[in-house]
Structure formats: structure tokens, C-alpha cells
Design an enzyme around this catalytic site. Structure first.
Site, PDB file in Angstrom:
ATOM      1  N   LYS A   1      42.510  44.994  56.104  1.00 19.55           N
ATOM      2  CA  LYS A   1      41.434  44.094  56.472  1.00 19.55           C
ATOM      3  C   LYS A   1      41.382  43.316  56.453  1.00 19.55           C
ATOM      4  O   LYS A   1      42.862  42.608  56.699  1.00 19.55           O
ATOM      5  CB  LYS A   1      41.133  43.545  54.289  1.00 19.55           C
ATOM      6  CG  LYS A   1      39.762  43.858  54.158  1.00 19.55           C
ATOM      7  CD  LYS A   1      38.727  45.328  54.044  1.00 19.55           C
ATOM      8  CE  LYS A   1      37.522  44.949  53.869  1.00 19.55           C
ATOM      9  NZ  LYS A   1      36.575  46.754  53.781  1.00 19.55           N
TER      10      LYS A   1
ATOM     11  N   ASP B   1      32.187  45.136  57.958  1.00 17.90           N
ATOM     12  CA  ASP B   1      32.215  44.847  56.528  1.00 17.90           C
ATOM     13  C   ASP B   1      31.526  44.029  56.599  1.00 17.90           C
ATOM     14  O   ASP B   1      30.349  44.021  57.215  1.00 17.90           O
ATOM     15  CB  ASP B   1      33.771  44.686  55.803  1.00 17.90           C
ATOM     16  CG  ASP B   1      33.577  44.407  54.101  1.00 17.90           C
ATOM     17  OD1 ASP B   1      33.710  45.514  53.664  1.00 17.90           O
ATOM     18  OD2 ASP B   1      33.110  43.273  53.875  1.00 17.90           O
TER      19      ASP B   1
HETATM   20  P1  NDP Z   1      26.192  43.266  55.465  1.00 14.05           P
HETATM   21  O1  NDP Z   1      26.765  42.069  55.835  1.00 14.05           O
HETATM   22  O2  NDP Z   1      25.253  44.240  56.264  1.00 14.05           O
HETATM   23  O3  NDP Z   1      24.941  43.307  53.520  1.00 14.05           O
HETATM   24  C1  NDP Z   1      25.745  43.032  52.944  1.00 14.05           C
HETATM   25  C2  NDP Z   1      24.869  42.884  51.494  1.00 14.05           C
HETATM   26  O4  NDP Z   1      24.815  42.627  50.437  1.00 14.05           O
HETATM   27  C3  NDP Z   1      22.903  42.045  52.284  1.00 14.05           C
HETATM   28  O5  NDP Z   1      21.944  42.115  51.372  1.00 14.05           O
HETATM   29  C4  NDP Z   1      23.367  40.398  51.088  1.00 14.05           C
HETATM   30  O6  NDP Z   1      22.929  39.141  51.179  1.00 14.05           O
HETATM   31  C5  NDP Z   1      24.842  40.950  49.686  1.00 14.05           C
HETATM   32  N1  NDP Z   1      25.970  39.909  49.718  1.00 14.05           N
HETATM   33  C6  NDP Z   1      26.635  39.640  50.756  1.00 14.05           C
HETATM   34  N2  NDP Z   1      27.089  38.810  49.908  1.00 14.05           N
HETATM   35  C7  NDP Z   1      26.319  38.472  48.464  1.00 14.05           C
HETATM   36  C8  NDP Z   1      26.647  38.151  47.571  1.00 14.05           C
HETATM   37  N3  NDP Z   1      28.369  37.329  47.702  1.00 14.05           N
HETATM   38  N4  NDP Z   1      26.347  38.223  46.272  1.00 14.05           N
HETATM   39  C9  NDP Z   1      24.875  38.906  47.409  1.00 14.05           C
HETATM   40  N5  NDP Z   1      24.773  39.445  47.474  1.00 14.05           N
HETATM   41  C10 NDP Z   1      25.330  39.399  48.319  1.00 14.05           C
HETATM   42  O7  NDP Z   1      27.761  44.042  54.967  1.00 14.05           O
HETATM   43  P2  NDP Z   1      27.586  45.959  53.792  1.00 14.05           P
HETATM   44  O8  NDP Z   1      26.171  46.583  53.303  1.00 14.05           O
HETATM   45  O9  NDP Z   1      28.518  46.595  55.072  1.00 14.05           O
HETATM   46  O10 NDP Z   1      28.932  45.875  52.803  1.00 14.05           O
HETATM   47  C11 NDP Z   1      27.729  45.794  51.929  1.00 14.05           C
HETATM   48  C12 NDP Z   1      29.145  46.283  50.370  1.00 14.05           C
HETATM   49  O11 NDP Z   1      30.006  47.553  51.107  1.00 14.05           O
HETATM   50  C13 NDP Z   1      30.421  45.344  50.961  1.00 14.05           C
HETATM   51  O12 NDP Z   1      31.096  45.167  49.424  1.00 14.05           O
HETATM   52  C14 NDP Z   1      31.216  46.779  51.679  1.00 14.05           C
HETATM   53  O13 NDP Z   1      32.636  45.902  51.645  1.00 14.05           O
HETATM   54  C15 NDP Z   1      30.933  47.870  51.152  1.00 14.05           C
HETATM   55  N6  NDP Z   1      31.152  48.343  51.876  1.00 14.05           N
HETATM   56  C16 NDP Z   1      30.754  48.422  53.179  1.00 14.05           C
HETATM   57  C17 NDP Z   1      31.096  49.857  54.667  1.00 14.05           C
HETATM   58  C18 NDP Z   1      30.516  49.798  55.456  1.00 14.05           C
HETATM   59  O14 NDP Z   1      30.826  50.579  56.085  1.00 14.05           O
HETATM   60  N7  NDP Z   1      29.842  48.329  56.080  1.00 14.05           N
HETATM   61  C19 NDP Z   1      32.164  50.506  53.348  1.00 14.05           C
HETATM   62  C20 NDP Z   1      32.493  50.889  52.540  1.00 14.05           C
HETATM   63  C21 NDP Z   1      32.222  49.729  51.834  1.00 14.05           C
HETATM   64  P3  NDP Z   1      23.344  38.423  52.731  1.00 14.05           P
HETATM   65  O15 NDP Z   1      21.988  38.840  53.447  1.00 14.05           O
HETATM   66  O16 NDP Z   1      21.344  37.399  52.134  1.00 14.05           O
HETATM   67  O17 NDP Z   1      23.640  37.554  52.647  1.00 14.05           O
HETATM   68  O1  2IT Z   2      35.353  48.676  53.015  1.00 11.51           O
HETATM   69  C1  2IT Z   2      35.041  49.607  53.818  1.00 11.51           C
HETATM   70  O2  2IT Z   2      36.191  50.962  53.723  1.00 11.51           O
HETATM   71  C2  2IT Z   2      34.466  49.304  55.010  1.00 11.51           C
HETATM   72  N1  2IT Z   2      34.072  47.983  55.133  1.00 11.51           N
HETATM   73  C3  2IT Z   2      35.277  49.891  56.065  1.00 11.51           C
HETATM   74  C4  2IT Z   2      36.366  50.127  56.966  1.00 11.51           C
HETATM   75  C5  2IT Z   2      36.475  51.146  58.449  1.00 11.51           C
HETATM   76  O3  2IT Z   2      37.095  51.306  58.805  1.00 11.51           O
HETATM   77  O4  2IT Z   2      35.156  51.651  58.315  1.00 11.51           O
END
Ligand code: NDP
Ligand code: 2IT
Length: 446
Positions: A127, A167
Site C-alpha cells: 500500500k 484508493d
Molecule cells: P474515493 O476517494 O472515491 O471516495 C471516498 C469516499 O469516502 C468519499 O465519499 C469521501 O468523502 C468519503 N471519505 C473519505 N474519508 C472519509 C472520512 N475520513 N470520513 C468520512 N468519509 C470519508 O475512494 P474509494 O471509493 O476508492 O474508497 C472508499 C473505501 O473503499 C476506502 O476505505 C478504500 O480503501 C476502500 N477500497 C477501495 C477500492 C478501490 O478499488 N477504489 C478497493 C477496495 C477497497 P469526501 O469526498 O468528503 O472526502
Molecule cells: O484496497 C484495495 O484493495 C484497493 N484500493 C485496490 C488495490 C488495487 O491494487 O487495485
């Protein structure tokens, strides 16, 4: 946990990583569920698998200087933790958020080892990230930051070494700028990042993969327990990449999603969320979720994040960030009759919240398994890059669906084999761990 050997390894983890509560939380959860495995496997104890697993292969910290639109130099801190490459090249996302520090990157990298193992694809755990905040920055500022970030990171990655991805805060725009800089620095077109744009080696369905995969996993879990998305009321926290496509697939499977959020507050739309409006606000205009109510008079907006869990629902899909569901929020979900919590975000439930789920018979889909569809599809993007081929959306989506079904089956069967039927958290940790542990043992003390 009673096992003295495991307690002593955990004690060392605490001593070596002071001030990193998220990392300690992630390791403690895994250790608690691995106790029956370790008691059966003295060979893994002798091979020092646990001691080696909790210590990253390497942790890289670097300066990221960039020039803002006023001509002023800004400095952020960059991280990459290459955690474990026993079963494949390091793989994991890059988080750009002001809260990022070593403890967050370390917990995410640790979880990624087991998640990637569960996908059945050959990927190790890693990460990275930075305390840079893309919010409110111009495209040019984001580009200069990403170029500076890559001007150090490129020395440490490679298509068979380490392949970062998105992420929180890192989407297609950021990946594009980073990819361009890597290419310029090395003179090589190489699949060193996933989540790339479709015209330059990205995979169809990668954008949708985490949210869709979450719903595929959850659907399996629901069906195995006599429930379904059909007609269910669903809460989705967040409104980013994972949340948007979780909402889309849950709706396609017959559910009504009534709430979404961002880090300022949440919207409640009893008519069902108008996802096109959310996509326009968040993906195109990069605005706040509260704007939704200006065009949807039946919806309400409430400041603050945790209130979303007090809305009555059948299924909760936390898709924002770590520790977003506290004990109190879990109790509110239970009181209102919620019967399933499945995690799109990484570690969104506190340990106390998880206890509440189990005490109330709430089905619990743990992040490592439930959100593995994103990285699994990144693995499929790597395969396509190596083959110099592009699969269709339907082909990738079908492979993703199959992977998520297999992940649920693996969690279910490990939970039964180790005497904890229905505890998919234990099942995910055990199934993910065993493959990595066997590989580490076979490769000797390295
Ligand atoms: P984005 O940046 O696209 O979206 C994040 C969302 O979560 C936004 O709505 C944001 O609000 C909100 N958020 C972020 N930080 C906080 C906080 N401290 N408190 C409240 N809300 C918060 O990220 P992703 O959708 O990619 O990621 C969301 C989650 O999914 C994370 O935990 C990530 O690790 C996990 N994840 C992502 C993957 C991927 O492929 N993208 C794969 C697996 C897991 P705001 O816009 O106000 O910041
Ligand atoms: O938390 C996760 O699994 C991710 N943000 C995606 C990682 C990846 O390599 O696609």
C-alpha cells in the site's frame, strides 16, 4: 486470545509500532481468528511465519515537493510499504488524504496480503499514499503533485515487482498523471499501475469492480442465509468510487438504496437514491453530496457522518473509510432490524461494532473478502497487459463474479472447518493466511 506465543508476537508488534492504533487493530483482529490454525500447525510456528508476516519487507518514506498555482513550493510526505511478496508481485492502492500517516498505510498493506491471497490471483500485499489532499486543488496542482510523487516511486515499482493502483483520493485522473510520468522517466510503456484509462491499457469494469464485487459477495452471503437484495432497504456510506458502484449493483439486484454520504454529512432519499445525480455531482463536478437536495425535494441532508447508521435499513454497506461504524452505530443498526453489514471500505467497523454484529446475529461480510473485487480486477488488468489483449466488459464482469463467488465459498468453508460456521471474518482471515503461510514456509527463511 489465550495462545502465549501469539500474545508475545502481538506484544512485540505493539512495542515496535507505537502510535499506530489502526495497524495494531488490524493485526489483533487477524491474530484472534488465527488461534485455532496456529494451535494445529507447529510447523508454521517453527518457520516464524507470524513474526515475519507482521514485519513489512520494506517501508519507503519520501519527500514530495510540488509548486502550487501561486508559485509557492509545497511539501508532502509519500509512502510505499511493500509488505509481502510470497505469492506474487507487491500489489495495492495509493491513498491520497490528509489523514495519511505510516499507521494507516501499514494497516492497509497488512490487510492487502490476505485480501490478495483470497482473490486466488498471484499478487502480494502493498500500500502507498501521501498526506496530500486533492480536494480543492486545480488539475494542474494535482498533476504536479502526481509527477513529483512518481519521480521517487518509479525507482521502487515494476510490472513484476510492485504494481500500485487507486484508493481514496486516487482515481483515473491521478493514475493517468502518474502513469505518464513513469513512462517519461523510464522510456518504457509498462503495466506498472492498474486502474488506467481504457485508451492506454486499463481494463473495462475496473471502475465498477469494487462496488459490483461487494454486491456479488454480499448476494452470496445473503442467499446462503435465506435472504436477498430483492426488496431490501440499503444504506451506502461514502459517495466515491466504491460507494457509487455498490449503489448501482445493489439497485440492479432489486434493492432500494436510501442514503449516501461524504465526509461532511449524509443524504436520505426515501424514494431511492437517484444515482445519475450523484455521479454528476461527485464524478463530474467534484461537488459536495449536500447539493443533491437542491434538485431532490423529498431528500434531506444532515451534517455529520455517523447519523447515516440511524436510518432504518435491512443491509448496510459501509464504503467510506476505516472505523466509520462505532459500537453505538452498530447498536443503532441492530435496533432497527438490520440483518447484514458488508464492507466496501477497508476496516470500516471498529472491533466493538463487530462484537455487536455477532451478538445480534447480523451477517457480517468482512472487508478483506467483500471488497476484494477491486484488486481482483486489477489482477485481470495485469493479465490483459501481459497478454497485450483487452477483454470485453462482459468477460471481465463474469470473471469478477466468479472470483467473488469463490471467495465467499472459501470463507464459508474455512469458517466451518475451524469450528466457527457463519463467522466469515474468521473464514476470510484463515483462508487468506494459509496460502501465504504455505508459500512463506516453502520459500525458506527470507
Ligand atoms: P474515493 O476517494 O472515491 O471516495 C471516498 C469516499 O469516502 C468519499 O465519499 C469521501 O468523502 C468519503 N471519505 C473519505 N474519508 C472519509 C472520512 N475520513 N470520513 C468520512 N468519509 C470519508 O475512494 P474509494 O471509493 O476508492 O474508497 C472508499 C473505501 O473503499 C476506502 O476505505 C478504500 O480503501 C476502500 N477500497 C477501495 C477500492 C478501490 O478499488 N477504489 C478497493 C477496495 C477497497 P469526501 O469526498 O468528503 O472526502
Ligand atoms: O484496497 C484495495 O484493495 C484497493 N484500493 C485496490 C488495490 C488495487 O491494487 O487495485
Amino acid at each position: 486470545m489465550k495462545n502465549e506465543y501469539m500474545l508475545s508476537v502481538l506484544e512485540t508488534v505493539k512495542k515496535r509500532n507505537p502510535g499506530e492504533p489502526e495497524f495494531i487493530q488490524a493485526v489483533t483482529e487477524v491474530f484472534e481468528t488465527l488461534e485455532p490454525v496456529i494451535e494445529k500447525r507447529p510447523d508454521l510456528v517453527k518457520a516464524g511465519v507470524l513474526e515475519r508476516l507482521v514485519e513489512p519487507d520494506r517501508q519507503i518514506i519520501f519527500r514530495v515537493p510540488w509548486v502550487d498555482d501561486n508559485g509557492k513550493v509545497q511539501v508532502n510526505r509519500g509512502y510505499r510499504i511493500q509488505y509481502n511478496d510470497a505469492i506474487g508481485p507487491y500489489k495495492g492502492g495509493i491513498r491520497l488524504h490528509p489523514s495519511v500517516y505510516m499507521g494507516i498505510i501499514k494497516f492497509l498493506g497488512f490487510e492487502q496480503i490476505f485480501k490478495n491471497s483470497l482473490t486466488t490471483l498471484p499478487m502480494g500485499g502493498a500500500k502507498g499514499g501521501s498526506d496530500f489532499d486533492p480536494k480543492g486543488k486545480s488539475d494542474n496542482e494535482v498533476m504536479r503533485f502526481c509527477q513529483s510523487f512518481m519521480s521517487e516511486l518509479y525507482k521502487h515499482i515494476g510490472k513484476d515487482i510492485d504494481v500500485p493502483a487507486g484508493d481514496i483520493g486516487t482515481g483515473a485522473r491521478e493514475i493517468g498523471y502518474m502513469f505518464g510520468m513513469y513512462k517519461k522517466l523510464t522510456g518504457e510503456w509498462s503495466g506498472i499501475l492498474t486502474g488506467k484509462g481504457i485508451p492506454y491499457g486499463g481494463s473495462l469494469a475496473r471502475t465498477q469492480a469494487t462496488g459490483y464485487g461487494l454486491c456479488y459477495f454480499t448476494d452470496e452471503m445473503l442467499k446462503a442465509n435465506g435472504k436477498s437484495f430483492e426488496g431490501a432497504t440499503v444504506l451506502v456510506s461514502g459517495s466515491g468510487n466504491v460507494a457509487i458502484y455498490a449503489c448501482e449493483k445493489a439497485t440492479a439486484l432489486g434493492a432500494k438504496v436510501v442514503a449516501m454520504s461524504d465526509s461532511n454529512g449524509y443524504i436520505h432519499d426515501p424514494d431511492g437514491i437517484d444515482l445519475d445525480a450523484v455521479k454528476q455531482l461527485k464524478e463530474v463536478e467534484r461537488k459536495r453530496i449536500k447539493e443533491y437536495v437542491t434538485t431532490h425535494p423529498n431528500a434531506t441532508y444532515t451534517e455529520g457522518c455517523s447519523g447515516i447508521w440511524t436510518i432504518p435499513c435491512d443491509i448496510a454497506l459501509p464504503c467510506a473509510t476505516q472505523n466509520e461504524i462505532s459500537k453505538e452505530s452498530a447498536e443503532a443498526l441492530a435496533k432497527n432490524g438490520c440483518y447484514a453489514v458488508s464492507e466496501g471500505a477497508n476496516m470500516p467497523s471498529t472491533p466493538e461494532a463487530i462484537e455487536v454484529y455477532f451478538a445480534n446475529g447480523i451477517l457480517y461480510g468482512p472487508a478483506k473478502a467483500a471488497n476484494a473485487g477491486g484488486v481482483a480486477t486489477s489482477g485481470l488488468e495485469m493479465s490483459q497487459n501481459s497478454l497485450r489483449l483487452s477483454w470485453t466488459f462482459e468477460e471481465v464482469d463474469e470473471k469478477l463474479h466468479g472470483i467473488m463467488k469463490n471467495i465467499f465459498a472459501a470463507c464459508d468453508s474455512a469458517s466451518k472447518e475451524y469450528g466457527m460456521p457463519g463467522n466469515y471474518m474468521a473464514g476470510a482471515n484463515i483462508a487468506g493466511f494459509l496460502k501465504v503461510a504455505e508459500a512463506m514456509k516453502a520459500q525458506g527463511c527470507v
